[in-house]
Design an enzyme around this catalytic site. Sequence first.
Site, PDB file in Angstrom:
ATOM      1  N   HIS A  37       0.820  -1.223   0.000  1.00  0.00           N
ATOM      2  CA  HIS A  37       0.000   0.000   0.000  1.00  0.00           C
ATOM      3  C   HIS A  37       0.850   1.268   0.000  1.00  0.00           C
ATOM      4  CE1 HIS A  37      -2.937   3.051   0.917  1.00  0.00           C
ATOM      5  NE2 HIS A  37      -2.385   3.283   2.099  1.00  0.00           N
TER       6      HIS A  37
ATOM      7  N   HIS B 171       4.058   6.817   5.511  1.00  0.00           N
ATOM      8  CA  HIS B 171       2.897   7.570   5.999  1.00  0.00           C
ATOM      9  C   HIS B 171       2.033   6.816   7.005  1.00  0.00           C
ATOM     10  CE1 HIS B 171       0.506   5.437   2.858  1.00  0.00           C
ATOM     11  NE2 HIS B 171      -0.522   5.733   3.616  1.00  0.00           N
TER      12      HIS B 171
ATOM     13  N   GLU C 190       1.161   5.596  12.632  1.00  0.00           N
ATOM     14  CA  GLU C 190      -0.210   5.214  12.978  1.00  0.00           C
ATOM     15  C   GLU C 190      -0.341   3.722  13.277  1.00  0.00           C
ATOM     16  OE1 GLU C 190      -4.437   5.133  10.569  1.00  0.00           O
ATOM     17  OE2 GLU C 190      -3.043   6.773  10.190  1.00  0.00           O
ATOM     18  N   ASP C 191       0.390   2.878  12.536  1.00  0.00           N
ATOM     19  CA  ASP C 191       0.138   1.434  12.588  1.00  0.00           C
ATOM     20  C   ASP C 191       1.285   0.596  13.132  1.00  0.00           C
ATOM     21  OD1 ASP C 191      -2.378   1.835  11.512  1.00  0.00           O
ATOM     22  OD2 ASP C 191      -1.709   1.566   9.446  1.00  0.00           O
TER      23      ASP C 191
ATOM     24  N   ASP D  86      -3.154   8.467  -1.187  1.00  0.00           N
ATOM     25  CA  ASP D  86      -3.529   7.393  -0.260  1.00  0.00           C
ATOM     26  C   ASP D  86      -4.964   6.949  -0.499  1.00  0.00           C
ATOM     27  OD1 ASP D  86      -3.402   5.741   2.177  1.00  0.00           O
ATOM     28  OD2 ASP D  86      -4.612   7.313   3.095  1.00  0.00           O
TER      29      ASP D  86
ATOM     30  N   ASP E  44     -29.497   8.574 -18.010  1.00  0.00           N
ATOM     31  CA  ASP E  44     -30.112   8.187 -19.283  1.00  0.00           C
ATOM     32  C   ASP E  44     -29.040   8.211 -20.374  1.00  0.00           C
ATOM     33  OD1 ASP E  44     -31.677   7.672 -21.448  1.00  0.00           O
ATOM     34  OD2 ASP E  44     -32.774   9.570 -21.412  1.00  0.00           O
TER      35      ASP E  44
END
Length: 586
Positions: free
Chosen positions: A93, A117, A121-122, A182, A293
């Site tokens: 990712h 990035h 956070e992870d 992202d 349409d």
Amino acid sequence: MTTLNQAGSITPPGSPPAPGAASPRARTGFRVPQRGRDRMAAPAAQPAVAPLLAVLRAVSPGRDETELLRGYEVAERLHRGQLRKSGAPYITHPLAVTIILAELGMDTATLVAALLHDTVEDTPYTLGQLRSDFGEEVAVLVDGVTKLDGERWGDQAEAETFRKIVLAAAADLRVLVIKLADRLHNLRTLGFQPEHKRGRYAKASQELLVPFAERLGIHMLKREMDDLAFAARDPDAHLAADRAVRSALRAAEPAFGPALGLLRPALAEQGITGRFSIRPRHLYAVHREREGDLAGLRPCDAARLLLLVDGGERDCYVALGAVHSALHPIPGRVKDFIALPKFNMYQSLHTRVISPDGDLLDVIIRSRAMHPVAEYGIVAHIREAGTGAATAERRDLVWLSRLLAWQSDAPSAAFLDSLRADLAPGDVAVFTPSGEVVALPAGATALDLAYALGPETGDLCIGALVNGRLTALSAELRSGNVVEVLTEPGGGPSEDWLRFAVTAPARVHIRRSLDRRLAEEAAAAGRRELLQALAGHQVDLLAAEAHGDSLRIARELGHAEVDHMYAALATGVLDLDDLLARFTGR
């Protein structure tokens, strides 16, 4: 160019160890290669990073790759053992996001930040460690796109994360560019998410991230994000649009041929040189314009003619005249975005003409110098002027200044709704009597203009002169209107204004003024109630206020201001007998 789908299938070498709670450095025995002298000691590129390097060498040949390889090694080791919903290693990712940004030609710091990035956070990697390892510039970019802790912020996390991104983008627009890349990759891989999440994620993307891409002028990202979100929200309609557009485009060259046969000699007669191309429209734009349409969709409905002129602005206007001399123009369908650029710095001339076959044909005219900005927006400025443009160019983005002006006054619960309203599609350009151009969203009223000129002007406005005629504040404005806002000292907003205020600045400031007025009225009512009650106990409230006793009691009760205590009394939050006891000492 390499695509993210290709990058998403890459498997880094080596079997990932089972994830654990220990620091990635302790778990893997990994030491981040240092900057400076140690750069030359960075390991050779792994096969997994080859697609990124291929894009970098094609778009930005000759760039030093050492820091990028170091960033990839750190990201790969930190994310080792983590998997995507697809089952692919998580590193695919950030690598894919970085490839998108490399295709745009972004600078090395942005690419390194994209690789890293999600680390803060992870993974156990901290922002302080990242700053020490990669420097302040990369750390600021990573911090800008890092989500706030959901456990700590609760229901406010999403709104406050977006507020954080907006504030970070005000300092450096590259934060927002990374966020868009992202989101694009997450949309490309949305099929691996549970079905109930796809529609919600796609809807949020179209309401918030797609408008941001448009506001920054990065149409290359905007168009694909729009179509991917469209596919997730309404797969059947997306499939129908795809089939109809593909069918129409198969006949594009013969359909546009007669018009081009008339346009080329007309331009040559005026001494204008340039290049025509047939530009397909993206699926969601076709679906929305046709309201679903798609029966009988013709090539002219699915594509437009783009003329890139060899020359400057003057040559673009001469080319417009040549187009109108060769093909009959439709009255009122000329849009001049050269003299009045869009909010995202986009410049072009748009016109609609009748083709020799009787079809309505859209023609876009711009110079070659205008083309990079029309396609890549702020990214083109960053590439041309260097990373400093990521900060400097924000001064030309009026919408960002307007957003920054109201965001601090919007509570978390209302922030996302206000942001959606502020990013709503549409662009109305009106003039003040002094000649200032003010960009507003479609449907904006004279009241919205008043608040766009400043909160004080908005709060005191009583009406407007539109093209010299007196109109109500609820009057909807059109592009080209000359509007003078009328004000009166002592005026103020009413609850009724919320019915026709469209823009976020107007709605946020109106609510703030109304809340302030209600608080003042409640404080006055509470003070009167306490004054009457204390009079029966021979206590002078005015003296208590002068000596600071009222403020002391207010703070003992948890109120920063005396008026807050009075308002709490009026609204029943405070009990009158308890308050009397504190003032009388009983």
